[in-house]
Design an enzyme around this catalytic site. Structure first.
Site, short mmCIF file in Angstrom:
data_model
loop_
_atom_site.label_atom_id
_atom_site.label_comp_id
_atom_site.label_asym_id
_atom_site.label_seq_id
_atom_site.Cartn_x
_atom_site.Cartn_y
_atom_site.Cartn_z
N TYR A 216 27.91 -98.61 -60.49
CA TYR A 216 28.77 -97.40 -60.46
C TYR A 216 30.03 -97.64 -61.29
O TYR A 216 30.43 -96.78 -62.10
CB TYR A 216 29.12 -97.10 -59.01
N1 LIG Z 1 34.93 -89.74 -53.37
C1 LIG Z 1 35.48 -90.75 -54.02
O1 LIG Z 1 35.99 -91.72 -53.40
C2 LIG Z 1 35.53 -90.73 -55.53
C3 LIG Z 1 36.44 -91.60 -56.16
C4 LIG Z 1 36.51 -91.62 -57.54
C5 LIG Z 1 35.69 -90.79 -58.29
N2 LIG Z 1 34.81 -89.96 -57.67
C6 LIG Z 1 33.96 -89.13 -58.53
O2 LIG Z 1 34.19 -87.76 -58.25
C7 LIG Z 1 33.03 -87.00 -58.58
C8 LIG Z 1 32.70 -86.09 -57.40
O3 LIG Z 1 32.40 -86.91 -56.29
P1 LIG Z 1 32.67 -86.48 -54.78
O4 LIG Z 1 33.40 -87.57 -54.14
O5 LIG Z 1 33.18 -85.11 -54.71
O6 LIG Z 1 31.15 -86.56 -54.26
P2 LIG Z 1 30.24 -85.59 -53.41
O7 LIG Z 1 28.98 -86.32 -53.18
O8 LIG Z 1 30.98 -85.04 -52.25
O9 LIG Z 1 30.00 -84.37 -54.42
C9 LIG Z 1 29.23 -84.55 -55.58
C10 LIG Z 1 28.50 -83.27 -55.89
O10 LIG Z 1 27.72 -83.47 -57.07
C11 LIG Z 1 26.42 -82.96 -56.86
N3 LIG Z 1 25.48 -83.69 -57.72
C12 LIG Z 1 25.10 -84.99 -57.64
N4 LIG Z 1 24.19 -85.27 -58.56
C13 LIG Z 1 24.00 -84.14 -59.29
C14 LIG Z 1 23.19 -83.82 -60.40
N5 LIG Z 1 22.33 -84.72 -60.90
N6 LIG Z 1 23.27 -82.58 -60.92
C15 LIG Z 1 24.09 -81.66 -60.37
N7 LIG Z 1 24.87 -81.89 -59.30
C16 LIG Z 1 24.83 -83.13 -58.76
C17 LIG Z 1 26.16 -83.18 -55.38
O11 LIG Z 1 25.12 -82.35 -54.87
C18 LIG Z 1 27.52 -82.88 -54.78
O12 LIG Z 1 27.67 -81.51 -54.46
C19 LIG Z 1 31.95 -88.02 -58.90
O13 LIG Z 1 31.81 -88.13 -60.31
C20 LIG Z 1 32.47 -89.31 -58.32
O14 LIG Z 1 31.98 -90.44 -58.98
C21 LIG Z 1 34.72 -89.90 -56.31
#
Ligand SMILES: NC(=O)c1ccc[n+]([C@@H]2O[C@H](COP(=O)([O-])OP(=O)(O)OC[C@H]3O[C@@H](n4cnc5c(N)ncnc54)[C@H](O)[C@@H]3O)[C@@H](O)[C@H]2O)c1
Length: 327
Positions: A216
């Site tokens: 990741y």
């Molecule tokens: N939550 C954290 O701690 C965190 C920290 C840093 C970065 N991020 C990044 O933020 C972004 C959003 O993450 P989040 O925490 O909101 O996660 P989350 O899992 O709550 O939401 C992610 C969303 O993306 C959708 N998704 C996943 N794969 C997909 C695909 N192939 N096509 C279309 N939709 C897809 C999921 O269904 C979900 O609704 C991600 O890129 C993640 O890496 C999250």
């Protein structure tokens, strides 16, 4: 590359009431419903125009978490919203459930409650054609495309030697190639628009190494490298390409039993709050995690007028952990 059902102009449309009643989204466009717009209300009241009034924002992974919060922030600022999400709970080689069709329907209702229009599309960022179709429909529906948030991503925890080839490629296909395809689908419309914004969601793990999230972490470094390359490629098209790099955020990506169990293997009942409490003492400020709203504000910064001439920037929203980054 796995192709999930995607938007099609010829597919039957369900009303949002039907969607909510049946709990299904259907294989194509699920909702493009119009509500009384804030613009009409403001015209009557004589209020000042909102910052994103009349603009269209396309958000991948918009059914929940950071994507939904960012969509709501932009809706509050007056933008019409396209939520593009896989909306499929069980996805092969992903360690925890993703959004459901019902999540996407509820997200649509939340956006509409801000008095803007929302188009919800069930689709997979690994499918370029699905994104091209969804963006074409967004332009046909709302008259243009202005802002794209490349946000969809999945996390996986484990030691380097534990990852199967399928798990690795799933992370790269979604987190990296997915954002490349979002860019490929968006750029023709943004060019036609005379410019626009692409905001990429990386991570605090895209700034350092991490032995618990090794694959990741590498995808999130790749996002920054790609975003800077996009900034070079499209600067003369007036397309600003910037990155938000959040620390730990309370969303189902982190707050799920599989990931928490890997983060706290010896803990009898690993919780998100326990992880946050462990992180907090090492941070410059007494904060162990962020709320989605904190990240949405950073997205709004890169969507708004203040950054009309800023590109290739990375904004860390990580409780000050960037203080320990080298660059
Ligand atoms: N939550 C954290 O701690 C965190 C920290 C840093 C970065 N991020 C990044 O933020 C972004 C959003 O993450 P989040 O925490 O909101 O996660 P989350 O899992 O709550 O939401 C992610 C969303 O993306 C959708 N998704 C996943 N794969 C997909 C695909 N192939 N096509 C279309 N939709 C897809 C999921 O269904 C979900 O609704 C991600 O890129 C993640 O890496 C999250």
């Amino acid at each position: 590359m796995t192709s999930i059902s995607h938007n099609s102009a010829s597919a039957p449309k369900m009303s949002r009431r039907d969607m909510l009643r049946t709990g299904t989204i259907g294989a194509a466009t699920v909702a493009a419903s119009t509500v009384a717009t804030a613009r009409a209300g403001m015209a009557q009241s004589g209020a000042a125009a909102k910052e994103l009034e009349g603009k269209t924002a396309f958000i991948t992974g918009g059914a929940r978490g950071i994507g939904l919060a960012s969509a709501e922030e932009m809706a509050r600022a007056g933008a019409n919203i396209v939520l593009f999400d896989i909306a499929t709970r069980e996805v092969p080689h992903v360690q925890y459930p993703l959004s459901s069709p019902d999540d996407l329907a509820q997200a649509t209702a939340r956006i509409e409650a801000h008095g803007v229009r929302c188009l919800a599309v069930q689709g997979d960022v690994r499918d370029l054609q699905a994104q091209e179709d969804a963006m074409a429909e967004a332009v046909a529906t709302f008259g243009g495309l202005d802002i794209v948030l490349a946000n969809a991503g999945v996390s996986q925890a484990g030691r380097i030697e534990e990852f199967s080839a399928n798990e690795m490629s799933t992370q790269y296909e979604i987190n990296v190639a997915g954002m490349v395809k979002t860019t490929q689908a968006a750029v023709p419309h943004l060019r036609a628009n005379g410019g626009g914004r692409i905001i990429y969601m990386s991570s605090g793990l895209g700034r350092v190494g991490n032995d618990l999230f090794p694959v990741y972490t590498s995808t999130k470094w790749a996002v920054i490298g790609f975003a800077k390359s996009a900034a070079l490629s499209y600067g003369r098209d007036n397309i600003m390409c910037n990155v938000v790099a959040p620390g730990l955020v309370r969303t189902p990506l982190a707050d799920n039993p599989v990931i928490l169990g890997k983060m706290l293997p010896d803990h009898p009942a690993p919780t998100f709050d326990a992880v946050s409490a462990l992180l907090e003492p090492g941070n410059p400020i007494p904060v162990g995690h962020h709320k989605v709203e904190d990240i949405a504000k950073a997205v709004m910064f890169f969507a708004g007028d203040a950054t009309r001439n800023m590109t290739a920037e990375v904004l860390d929203v990580s409780y000050g952990s960037a203080a320990r980054n080298i660059g």
